[in-house]
Design a protein around this motif. Structure first.
Motif, PDB file in Angstrom:
ATOM      1  N   TYR A 259       0.822  -1.156  -0.047  1.00 13.52           N
ATOM      2  CA  TYR A 259      -0.079  -0.054   0.008  1.00 13.52           C
ATOM      3  C   TYR A 259       0.961   1.164   0.059  1.00 13.52           C
ATOM      4  N   ILE A 260       1.942   1.160   0.618  1.00 14.94           N
ATOM      5  CA  ILE A 260       2.984   2.385   0.671  1.00 14.94           C
ATOM      6  C   ILE A 260       3.475   2.515  -0.541  1.00 14.94           C
ATOM      7  N   ALA A 261       4.058   1.525  -1.229  1.00 13.67           N
ATOM      8  CA  ALA A 261       4.533   1.562  -2.515  1.00 13.67           C
ATOM      9  C   ALA A 261       3.435   1.871  -3.435  1.00 13.67           C
ATOM     10  N   ALA A 262       2.158   1.590  -3.462  1.00 13.54           N
ATOM     11  CA  ALA A 262       1.331   2.160  -4.506  1.00 13.54           C
ATOM     12  C   ALA A 262       1.185   3.561  -4.217  1.00 13.54           C
ATOM     13  N   ALA A 263       0.924   4.136  -3.127  1.00 16.75           N
ATOM     14  CA  ALA A 263       0.809   5.526  -2.623  1.00 16.75           C
ATOM     15  C   ALA A 263       1.771   6.312  -3.311  1.00 16.75           C
ATOM     16  N   LEU A 264       3.058   5.754  -2.931  1.00 14.76           N
ATOM     17  CA  LEU A 264       4.141   6.758  -3.410  1.00 14.76           C
ATOM     18  C   LEU A 264       4.429   6.618  -5.009  1.00 14.76           C
ATOM     19  N   SER A 265       4.203   5.283  -5.558  1.00 15.10           N
ATOM     20  CA  SER A 265       4.205   5.655  -6.960  1.00 15.10           C
ATOM     21  C   SER A 265       3.160   6.562  -7.572  1.00 15.10           C
ATOM     22  N   VAL A 266       1.911   6.563  -7.076  1.00 11.51           N
ATOM     23  CA  VAL A 266       0.882   7.509  -7.783  1.00 11.51           C
ATOM     24  C   VAL A 266       1.366   8.999  -7.331  1.00 11.51           C
TER      25      VAL A 266
END
Length: 89
Positions: free
Chosen positions: A25-32
């Protein structure tokens, strides 16, 4: 010193709340988030240069819009990566 503890808590909280999928979830939020910020910067720079070019040579407006669209594609790539990451969870 207290700020670092808060940041560390903010990063580790999804790990404890969601288990192993918290990092996804953190990685997805950072990528967006980061790709959207980068796209905004790119569109701002390219758009300013495109408006200057259109002011001098109006016949180049089609090419200028293509470059603005390419800069906007950065945000779409980040969204696709986030979807791929969350698809693995």
């Amino acid at each position: 010193m207290n700020n670092y503890r808060n940041v560390l808590l903010f990063i580790l909280l999804p790990l404890t709340a969601f288990g192993d999928s918290g990092m996804a979830y953190i990685a997805a939020a950072l990528s967006v988030g980061l790709s959207s910020i980068a796209a905004g910067i790119a569109v701002g720079l390219v758009g300013a240069a495109a408006m200057g070019t259109i002011g001098e040579k109006p016949e180049l407006s089609g090419r200028a819009l293509i470059f603005i669209g390419l800069a906007e594609g950065i945000a779409i790539y980040g969204l696709i990566i986030a979807i791929l990451i969350l698809g693995k969870v």
